[in-house]
Design a protein around this motif. Structure first.
Motif, short mmCIF file in Angstrom:
data_model
loop_
_atom_site.label_atom_id
_atom_site.label_comp_id
_atom_site.label_asym_id
_atom_site.label_seq_id
_atom_site.Cartn_x
_atom_site.Cartn_y
_atom_site.Cartn_z
N TRP A 1 99.29 19.21 100.42
CA TRP A 1 99.56 18.68 99.08
C TRP A 1 98.73 19.40 98.01
N LEU A 2 97.81 20.24 98.44
CA LEU A 2 97.05 21.00 97.44
C LEU A 2 98.01 21.87 96.65
N PRO A 3 97.79 22.03 95.36
CA PRO A 3 98.72 22.87 94.58
C PRO A 3 98.63 24.34 95.00
N LEU B 1 84.47 28.60 93.69
CA LEU B 1 85.91 28.87 93.76
C LEU B 1 86.75 27.80 93.09
N CYS B 2 86.22 26.59 93.00
CA CYS B 2 86.98 25.52 92.36
C CYS B 2 87.13 25.84 90.88
N ASP B 3 88.37 25.94 90.42
CA ASP B 3 88.62 26.31 89.02
C ASP B 3 88.56 25.12 88.08
N GLY B 4 88.41 23.92 88.65
CA GLY B 4 88.31 22.73 87.81
C GLY B 4 89.64 22.30 87.22
N CYS B 5 90.73 22.67 87.89
CA CYS B 5 92.05 22.30 87.36
C CYS B 5 92.26 20.79 87.40
N GLY B 6 91.68 20.13 88.39
CA GLY B 6 91.83 18.68 88.50
C GLY B 6 93.10 18.24 89.19
N ARG B 7 93.91 19.18 89.63
CA ARG B 7 95.19 18.80 90.25
C ARG B 7 95.01 18.01 91.54
N CYS B 8 93.94 18.30 92.27
CA CYS B 8 93.74 17.56 93.52
C CYS B 8 93.22 16.15 93.26
N SER C 1 98.35 26.72 93.18
CA SER C 1 97.40 27.39 92.29
C SER C 1 95.96 27.30 92.79
N CYS C 2 95.68 26.33 93.66
CA CYS C 2 94.30 26.08 94.10
C CYS C 2 93.69 27.33 94.72
N ALA C 3 92.51 27.68 94.25
CA ALA C 3 91.85 28.91 94.72
C ALA C 3 91.66 28.90 96.23
N TYR C 4 91.30 27.76 96.79
CA TYR C 4 91.09 27.68 98.22
C TYR C 4 92.40 27.93 98.98
N ARG C 5 93.44 27.33 98.45
CA ARG C 5 94.73 27.50 99.11
C ARG C 5 95.22 28.94 98.98
#
Ligand code: SF4
Length: 154
Positions: free
Chosen positions: A85-87, A22-29, A89-93
Motif C-alpha cells: 500500500w506504500l505509494p 530517505l523519507c521525503d516527508g510526503c505523508g502519504r503513508c 513515489s515512496c523513496a523506500y519503495r
C-alpha cells in the motif's frame, strides 16, 4: 563526484541516519486507509493520523509512535516489500524496486519544498483525525471507497 549512498548501498546496508534521510516527508503513508476485505484493495482517505503535523508533514511523536498508535507500522528493508500500500513515489519503495530517487526528492533537489511543488506531499489535501470525533471518524472512513484520495503519479 562520488555516487550518493542510495546508489551504492542496498537498503539493508544503510546507516540509521541514511535510512531516515530517505523519507521525503510526503505523508502519504500517514493517511488513514481502508482495505476491502474481499479484494484486499486499499483505499486512501483524506484524513491523516492524529499525530501528523499538518504544517511540516512530519510525525509529532516519531520515536514512540508505535506504542501510541495501534495500526502504525515500522518500515524496514523487509517490510518495504510487504507493504504494497506504500505509494509508488515512496523513496523506500522506489529503491527497493531498483529505481532511483525522483528529481523532487529533497536529497536530490536540496529542498523539502520540491515535494510539495511536485504534488507528492499531502500538504493542503488532508485533515487531521485529531479533530474528528471517533464515531464520526468511523462514519467518514466507511465512505472512503466511494471517493478515495488518489495520488498523483510521480
Ligand atoms: S510514503 Fe515513504 S517517503 Fe512518504 S512519508 Fe511515508 S515513508 Fe516517507
Amino acid at each position: 563526484m562520488a555516487e550518493p549512498f542510495w546508489r551504492t548501498k542496498t537498503l539493508a546496508e544503510m546507516s540509521r541516519a541514511e535510512w531516515e534521510s530517505l523519507c521525503d516527508g510526503c505523508g502519504r503513508c500517514c493517511v488513514l486507509k481502508v482495505e476491502d476485505e474481499e479484494t484486499r484493495e486499499v483505499f486512501n482517505s483524506s484524513i491523516v493520523c492524529e499525530l501528523f503535523d499538518l504544517g511540516n508533514c512530519r510525525c509529532t511523536r516519531y520515536p514512540e509512535r508505535i506504542e501510541l498508535i495501534e495500526d502504525c507500522v515500522v518500515l524496514d528493508p523487509i517490510t518495504v516489500h510487504e507493504y504494497t500500500w506504500l505509494p509508488d513515489s515512496c523513496a523506500y519503495r522506489r529503491l527497493a524496486a531498483g529505481r532511483d530517487l525522483a528529481w523532487w526528492h529533497p536529497l536530490v533537489s536540496g529542498s523539502a519544498e520540491t515535494v510539495v511543488e511536485a504534488g507528492i506531499s499531502v500538504f493542503g489535501n488532508v485533515v487531521s483525525a485529531a479533530g474528528i470525533h471517533p464515531d464520526d471518524l468511523d462514519e467518514q472512513l466507511a465512505d472512503v471507497q466511494e471517493s478515495p484520495l488518489v495520488w498523483m503519479d510521480d
